[in-house]
Scaffold this active site. Structure first.
Site, PDB file in Angstrom:
ATOM      1  N   TYR A 191      50.061  48.219  34.190  1.00  0.00           N
ATOM      2  CA  TYR A 191      49.845  47.992  35.459  1.00  0.00           C
ATOM      3  C   TYR A 191      50.934  48.072  36.612  1.00  0.00           C
ATOM      4  O   TYR A 191      50.316  48.427  37.454  1.00  0.00           O
ATOM      5  CB  TYR A 191      49.371  46.162  35.398  1.00  0.00           C
ATOM      6  CG  TYR A 191      48.024  45.825  35.107  1.00  0.00           C
ATOM      7  CD1 TYR A 191      47.498  46.242  34.017  1.00  0.00           C
ATOM      8  CD2 TYR A 191      47.499  45.199  36.012  1.00  0.00           C
ATOM      9  CE1 TYR A 191      46.435  45.798  33.700  1.00  0.00           C
ATOM     10  CE2 TYR A 191      46.337  44.728  35.866  1.00  0.00           C
ATOM     11  CZ  TYR A 191      45.589  44.961  34.750  1.00  0.00           C
ATOM     12  OH  TYR A 191      44.376  44.379  34.252  1.00  0.00           O
TER      13      TYR A 191
ATOM     14  N   ASP B 284      42.288  46.420  18.810  1.00  0.00           N
ATOM     15  CA  ASP B 284      40.997  46.817  18.571  1.00  0.00           C
ATOM     16  C   ASP B 284      40.672  45.763  17.424  1.00  0.00           C
ATOM     17  O   ASP B 284      39.448  45.216  17.644  1.00  0.00           O
ATOM     18  CB  ASP B 284      40.765  48.176  18.049  1.00  0.00           C
ATOM     19  CG  ASP B 284      41.763  48.741  16.886  1.00  0.00           C
ATOM     20  OD1 ASP B 284      42.635  48.091  16.602  1.00  0.00           O
ATOM     21  OD2 ASP B 284      41.757  49.702  16.234  1.00  0.00           O
TER      22      ASP B 284
ATOM     23  N   ASP C 203      44.214  41.516  29.741  1.00  0.00           N
ATOM     24  CA  ASP C 203      43.149  41.528  30.651  1.00  0.00           C
ATOM     25  C   ASP C 203      41.982  41.467  29.925  1.00  0.00           C
ATOM     26  O   ASP C 203      40.906  40.876  30.230  1.00  0.00           O
ATOM     27  CB  ASP C 203      43.539  42.814  31.663  1.00  0.00           C
ATOM     28  CG  ASP C 203      42.239  42.726  32.603  1.00  0.00           C
ATOM     29  OD1 ASP C 203      41.824  41.931  33.282  1.00  0.00           O
ATOM     30  OD2 ASP C 203      41.819  43.950  32.808  1.00  0.00           O
TER      31      ASP C 203
ATOM     32  N   ASP D 206      38.913  38.219  28.847  1.00  0.00           N
ATOM     33  CA  ASP D 206      37.534  38.350  29.368  1.00  0.00           C
ATOM     34  C   ASP D 206      36.716  38.191  28.306  1.00  0.00           C
ATOM     35  O   ASP D 206      35.567  37.574  28.315  1.00  0.00           O
ATOM     36  CB  ASP D 206      37.083  39.414  30.090  1.00  0.00           C
ATOM     37  CG  ASP D 206      37.214  39.529  31.633  1.00  0.00           C
ATOM     38  OD1 ASP D 206      38.154  38.840  32.150  1.00  0.00           O
ATOM     39  OD2 ASP D 206      36.940  40.354  32.338  1.00  0.00           O
TER      40      ASP D 206
HETATM   41  C1  IPM Z   1      42.414  39.600  36.034  1.00  0.00           C
HETATM   42  C2  IPM Z   1      41.752  40.667  37.079  1.00  0.00           C
HETATM   43  C3  IPM Z   1      42.712  41.463  37.796  1.00  0.00           C
HETATM   44  C4  IPM Z   1      43.732  42.136  36.645  1.00  0.00           C
HETATM   45  C5  IPM Z   1      42.242  42.462  38.680  1.00  0.00           C
HETATM   46  C6  IPM Z   1      41.399  41.855  39.707  1.00  0.00           C
HETATM   47  C7  IPM Z   1      43.638  43.061  39.512  1.00  0.00           C
HETATM   48  O1  IPM Z   1      40.945  41.382  36.149  1.00  0.00           O
HETATM   49  O2  IPM Z   1      43.154  38.555  36.647  1.00  0.00           O
HETATM   50  O3  IPM Z   1      41.945  39.493  34.998  1.00  0.00           O
HETATM   51  O4  IPM Z   1      43.260  43.174  36.215  1.00  0.00           O
HETATM   52  O5  IPM Z   1      44.671  41.636  36.157  1.00  0.00           O
HETATM   53 MG    MG Z   2      40.727  40.857  34.172  1.00  0.00          MG
END
Ligand code: IPM
Ligand code: MG
Length: 358
Positions: A137, A224, A248, A252
């Site tokens: 990042y 993975d 990240d 999710d």
């Molecule tokens: C998160 C989001 C951010 C990230 C983006 C908006 C930059 O996806 O907080 O997970 O990738 O960290």
């Molecule tokens: Mg994210």
């Protein structure tokens, strides 16, 4: 003691959901000075930059930042440094918010909202600890360059750099082992050590830090496989620690297990427990202004703020049980509604939480 809270509502549904979280904070028996500043696309429109100096200064001098969400398609054509996402990345870096706590818990009332079978997710309660200020990042160099040798010679090439310094891995590892001690005593470190040097280094350092925590059972998993296991048998995990990019993606994935990304809070802390608190859902510009957004992730983020930055765990518990109560009462915003049932609005959900707090 008076605490300074910086409120950065941002874009899309950010202002609506943060408003409800602020109402909850104001209802508590605690002295707060709450100041609001623009961030993201809203700040770009007003001041020409997604993270204006005044906003960053306010955030830095606060005990904690309550953050809404940033982003809107209409800013996608701006050069990268002016896009709304740069505000959140800039805040993380400038405030040194390296430890990102992303709990994924399933409220029992919402088991049916998950895309997995209820028995796979009932009682789910995992914590993803994502390193937040390093990795690919922020790695330099990055950009677009001309390839000077090999089969792609003469072509343009996009590139980024993945790296982790020893101290960066150590400090997130310590946070993770301590979090595991407070929970079930199990920690899974996720990496891609079969392919990446950075990951092998990460794993070696985590193994070293583990010697200081003999009471924690440490395991390792390739990313993975971890993605697969999260879908197959998520309850086998307790605390997961991983780097910025993998975290990240996995957070999710974990969020979706709980049925609604509209329910999940997060905390990003630095070494002095100053923190930024945000729902993990995005700005959802498609539903902004319709009063349908779920404010519970923002309200639960305010609870984390109370617990981690203000040291008011008791008040945090009260807010969390108020949320639990409104779910038990059957209140649902549109994102949680089963077909045929009526949804409450953003502010009605806020009203209900306030009522339950009394
Ligand atoms: C998160 C989001 C951010 C990230 C983006 C908006 C930059 O996806 O907080 O997970 O990738 O960290
Ligand atoms: Mg994210």
């Amino acid at each position: 003691m008076t605490y300074n809270i910086a409120v950065l509502p941002g874009d899309g549904i950010g202002p609506e959901i943060v408003e409800q979280a602020v109402r909850v904070l104001r209802a508590l028996p605690i002295d707060l000075t709450i100041q609001t500043a623009p961030v993201g696309g809203a700040a770009y429109d007003a001041h020409g930059h997604p993270l204006p100096d005044a906003t960053l200064a306010l955030a830095k001098q606060s005990h904690a930042v309550l953050f809404g969400a940033v982003g809107d398609w209409k800013y996608d054509k701006l050069e990268r440094s002016l896009r709304p996402e740069q505000a959140i990345l800039g805040l993380r870096k400038a405030m040194g918010l390296f430890a990102n706590f992303r709990p994924a818990m399933l409220f029992p009332e919402l088991a049916k909202a998950s895309s997995l079978k209820p028995e796979l997710v009932a009682g789910l309660d995992i914590l993803i600890l994502r390193e937040l200020t390093g990795d690919i990042y922020f790695g330099q160099p990055r950009g677009v360059r001309e390839v000077t040798e090999g089969p792609f010679k003469g072509e343009q090439q996009g590139y980024d750099t993945m790296h982790y310094a020893e101290s960066e891995v150590r400090r997130i590892a310590h946070v993770a082992f301590q979090a595991a001690q407070q929970r079930s005593g199990r920690l899974c470190s996720v990496d891609k050590a079969n392919v990446l040097e950075t990951s092998q280094f990460w794993r070696d350092i985590v193994i070293e830090v583990a010697k200081e925590y003999p009471d924690v059972a440490l395991s390792h998993m390739y990313v993975d496989n971890a993605a697969m296991q999260l879908i197959r048998a998520p309850k086998e995990f307790d605390v997961i620690v991983t780097g910025n990019l993998f975290g990240d993606i996995l957070s999710d994935t974990a969020a979706m297990l709980t049925g609604s990304i509209g329910m999940l809070p997060s905390a990003s802390l630095n070494a002095s427990s100053q923190g930024l608190y945000e729902p993990i859902h995005g700005s959802a510009p498609d539903i902004a202004g319709t009063g349908t957004a779920n404010p519970l992730a923002a309200i639960l983020s305010a609870a984390m703020l109370l617990r981690y930055s203000l040291n008011h765990g008791e008040l945090a518990n009260q807010v969390e049980s108020a949320v639990q109560q409104v779910l038990e009462q059957g209140l649902r915003t549109a994102d949680l509604c089963e077909e045929g049932t009526a949804a409450v609005s953003t502010s009605e959900m806020g009203d209900a939480v306030l009522e339950a707090l009394k």
